[in-house]
Design an enzyme around this catalytic site. Sequence first.
Site, PDB file in Angstrom:
ATOM      1  N   TRP A 100       0.912  -1.291  -0.121  1.00 52.13           N
ATOM      2  CA  TRP A 100      -0.079   0.002   0.043  1.00 52.13           C
ATOM      3  C   TRP A 100       0.828   1.056   0.081  1.00 52.13           C
ATOM      4  O   TRP A 100       0.986   2.019   0.984  1.00 52.13           O
ATOM      5  CB  TRP A 100      -0.985  -0.064   1.282  1.00 52.13           C
ATOM      6  CG  TRP A 100      -2.084  -1.168   1.142  1.00 52.13           C
ATOM      7  CD1 TRP A 100      -2.262  -1.889   0.254  1.00 52.13           C
ATOM      8  CD2 TRP A 100      -2.996  -1.315   2.456  1.00 52.13           C
ATOM      9  NE1 TRP A 100      -3.343  -2.792   0.691  1.00 52.13           N
ATOM     10  CE2 TRP A 100      -3.884  -2.466   1.726  1.00 52.13           C
ATOM     11  CE3 TRP A 100      -2.980  -0.925   3.507  1.00 52.13           C
ATOM     12  CZ2 TRP A 100      -4.766  -3.065   2.885  1.00 52.13           C
ATOM     13  CZ3 TRP A 100      -3.917  -1.738   4.448  1.00 52.13           C
ATOM     14  CH2 TRP A 100      -4.786  -2.696   3.982  1.00 52.13           C
ATOM     15  N   ASP A 196      -4.724   3.748  -9.546  1.00 47.66           N
ATOM     16  CA  ASP A 196      -4.112   3.174 -10.647  1.00 47.66           C
ATOM     17  C   ASP A 196      -3.189   3.955 -11.207  1.00 47.66           C
ATOM     18  O   ASP A 196      -3.760   4.882 -12.142  1.00 47.66           O
ATOM     19  CB  ASP A 196      -5.077   2.376 -11.432  1.00 47.66           C
ATOM     20  CG  ASP A 196      -4.388   1.327 -12.243  1.00 47.66           C
ATOM     21  OD1 ASP A 196      -3.710   0.122 -11.443  1.00 47.66           O
ATOM     22  OD2 ASP A 196      -4.012   1.619 -13.529  1.00 47.66           O
ATOM     23  N   ASP A 227       5.244  -6.393  -8.580  1.00 49.32           N
ATOM     24  CA  ASP A 227       3.887  -6.744  -8.247  1.00 49.32           C
ATOM     25  C   ASP A 227       2.785  -6.351  -9.093  1.00 49.32           C
ATOM     26  O   ASP A 227       3.002  -5.347  -9.735  1.00 49.32           O
ATOM     27  CB  ASP A 227       3.900  -6.325  -6.612  1.00 49.32           C
ATOM     28  CG  ASP A 227       2.233  -6.265  -6.142  1.00 49.32           C
ATOM     29  OD1 ASP A 227       2.087  -7.342  -5.859  1.00 49.32           O
ATOM     30  OD2 ASP A 227       1.622  -5.193  -6.020  1.00 49.32           O
ATOM     31  N   GLU A 251       4.621 -10.568 -11.413  1.00 47.47           N
ATOM     32  CA  GLU A 251       3.535 -11.230 -11.320  1.00 47.47           C
ATOM     33  C   GLU A 251       2.249 -11.016 -12.333  1.00 47.47           C
ATOM     34  O   GLU A 251       1.819 -10.121 -12.143  1.00 47.47           O
ATOM     35  CB  GLU A 251       3.111 -10.779  -9.950  1.00 47.47           C
ATOM     36  CG  GLU A 251       1.805 -11.596  -9.291  1.00 47.47           C
ATOM     37  CD  GLU A 251       1.114 -10.953  -8.353  1.00 47.47           C
ATOM     38  OE1 GLU A 251       0.182 -11.338  -7.665  1.00 47.47           O
ATOM     39  OE2 GLU A 251       1.307  -9.591  -8.067  1.00 47.47           O
TER      40      GLU A 251
END
Length: 541
Positions: A100, A196, A227, A251
């Site tokens: 975060w 985003d 990530d 990922e």
Amino acid sequence: MWLQLISVLSLATSSLAASTEEWKGRSVYQVFTDRFARTDGSTTAPCNTTEGLYCGGTWRGIINHLDYIEGMGFDAIMISPIVQNIEGRVSYGEAYHGYWPQDIYTLNDHFGSHQDLLDLGNALHERGMWLMIDTVINNMAYITNGSNPATSINYSIFTPFNNEDYFHPYCEITNYENYPLAQRCWTGDDIVPLPDLKTESSDVQSILEKWIQGIISTYSVDGLRIDAAKHVTPSFLPNFYKAAGLFMTGEVMEASAEIICNYQSNWIPSVPNYPVYYAMLSAFTEGNITALADELALMSSLCPDTTALASFSENHDVGRIASMNPDMSLAKNILAFTILADGVPMIYQGQEQHFTGSGTPDNRKALWLSNYDTNAELYQLASILNKIRKQAMRIDPGYLDFKAYPIYSGSSELVIRKGSERRQIISVLSSNGENGGAYDLTLPISYEPGSVVTEVINCVNYTVDDKGQLQVPMNKGLPRILFPADQMGGSGLCNIGNWTNYGKAKKGNGSSAAPDTRISLSALCFGLFISVFGSAFALIA
Ligand SMILES: *[C@@H]1O[C@H](CO)[C@@H](O)[C@H](O)[C@H]1NC(C)=O
Ligand SMILES: *[C@@H]1O[C@H](CO)[C@@H](O)[C@H](O)[C@H]1NC(C)=O
Ligand SMILES: *[C@@H]1O[C@H](CO)[C@@H](O)[C@H](O)[C@H]1NC(C)=O
Ligand SMILES: *[C@@H]1O[C@H](CO)[C@@H](O)[C@H](O)[C@H]1NC(C)=O
Ligand SMILES: *[C@@H]1O[C@H](CO)[C@@H](O)[C@H](O)[C@H]1NC(C)=O
Ligand SMILES: *[C@@H]1O[C@H](CO)[C@@H](O)[C@H](O)[C@H]1NC(C)=O
Ligand SMILES: *[C@@H]1O[C@H](CO)[C@@H](O)[C@H](O)[C@H]1NC(C)=O
């Protein structure tokens, strides 16, 4: 030999940061920083996994437990994202995981200081180990606690993205299989939405590229995990890769071999091998061996290079194996498959302790609750597997790029070969589990009649019969890992000295202790490689 030596030298001098080729030979232990070790080593203060609060793990704690990691034969670690996260608590907890971000120019002081992170890099490099950092480039994070993400974000809290122009306008990802939508809309939820970043914008790209270059040079980083790479504008990935100039695995949580291999073809050299992960679960937790054999073949045919993918069986996002099936024999087969398959093994902390936890957050239990038990069965097995992998790499220059393939597939066995002729590791894997009975498996094997192979977990020899077949006694569903007996020298397995001793003995002693002179030549080259590479690291440290 001299040709080999020269290429090794130019490799070591031309690139300081570690490339994809160099990472192929590494074996990575995934540290979940908040849950690995506290600075003071304490284990009794509460850490309630369900509540999702910071539990106090630190970079200093990792430094203090590197023996534990190195003792399993891992020569790299990946740590949680390092930057400052949003403070505050919601129904499912705090930012203890590091995903975060709020300020990418400041470190997360829950994990330690600038000096602590520098010291971690140095402590790793002194041991010849490498540092990989998990990295969030897709989004920032904001606590809205239920109010509408479209209207309640105060962008000025972000550093440096302190303006809504850096972000895609809010929209919900209604279908995670719709890639354009998943890339343009926001991950997270309406409690902690993840604004985003507009990663197609050149402003955002250039900020992130300069930022990662700073992180890499300041902290001597050797590799990155990206990530949520699935949610990043794909065309940014090659730009970021080029700017970083080192290995990164991104990922993309996706079962489709086509999509995963497309990512490798077009956007990023490595992604975690999710298609094989899901097939591996079918094979060992549901008994569908065919699914795994099929998926391996499919990945080999579609991906440019399966040996650059990351091979894993657990991570902080998926359920622990022991929660799907508590059987220890299955856990051993899965660990053997993961470490000896194609690609860079990445083993998530706690797998070696047979931790349970059927998903997030239960899969994030503090490792200190295991007392770092180095006698644990899977801990010991990881050490053996990493050793035989290293041995194969040392004596077989083709090992890492050799595409593993099934040489036999039965109703409950999968036998996989990886490595060049007379140097190959044969992994005999079983889905029978602990209650499986004793029987002999007859393998058509690519060894000459009469040659002897060592089963490296139990240290017993078997001889190939005159028809070129090998009888392997199976029992209790345990895996068997076979290697040519005359190639075991220096492996450190089965009471045979390790490479360190072996190399020293050879240097000071002309008499041939080696069964095969090719081994000692590559030993010398390997020694040189280590010393050249070691000094290259000393230069940047
Ligand atoms: C952890 O916290 C949850 C939620 O607050 C609670 O239900 C549970 O009993 C706690 N577990 C322990 C072991 O304290
Ligand atoms: C979020 O809401 C919960 C109650 O629903 C409250 O306990 C918590 O303090 C709030 N967190 C923040 C950061 O506002
Ligand atoms: C937004 O955040 C900034 C920085 O923390 C703060 O100074 C400002 O008051 C906030 N604005 C609103 C409307 O809450
Ligand atoms: C096993 O997996 C394959 C996919 O490779 C699938 O076609 C087959 O139906 C599965 N078998 C069983 C018994 O589930
Ligand atoms: C296996 O065979 C090798 C080579 O013949 C020999 O050196 C070794 O001692 C044997 N190991 C065992 C456990 O019998
Ligand atoms: C090799 O063995 C020696 C002792 O026998 C040990 O001190 C050393 O750490 C080992 N080296 C490796 C790389 O395992
Ligand atoms: C060389 O090593 C062998 C085997 O370990 C040993 O028997 C021999 O004495 C050593 N020779 C010298 C000159 O050290």
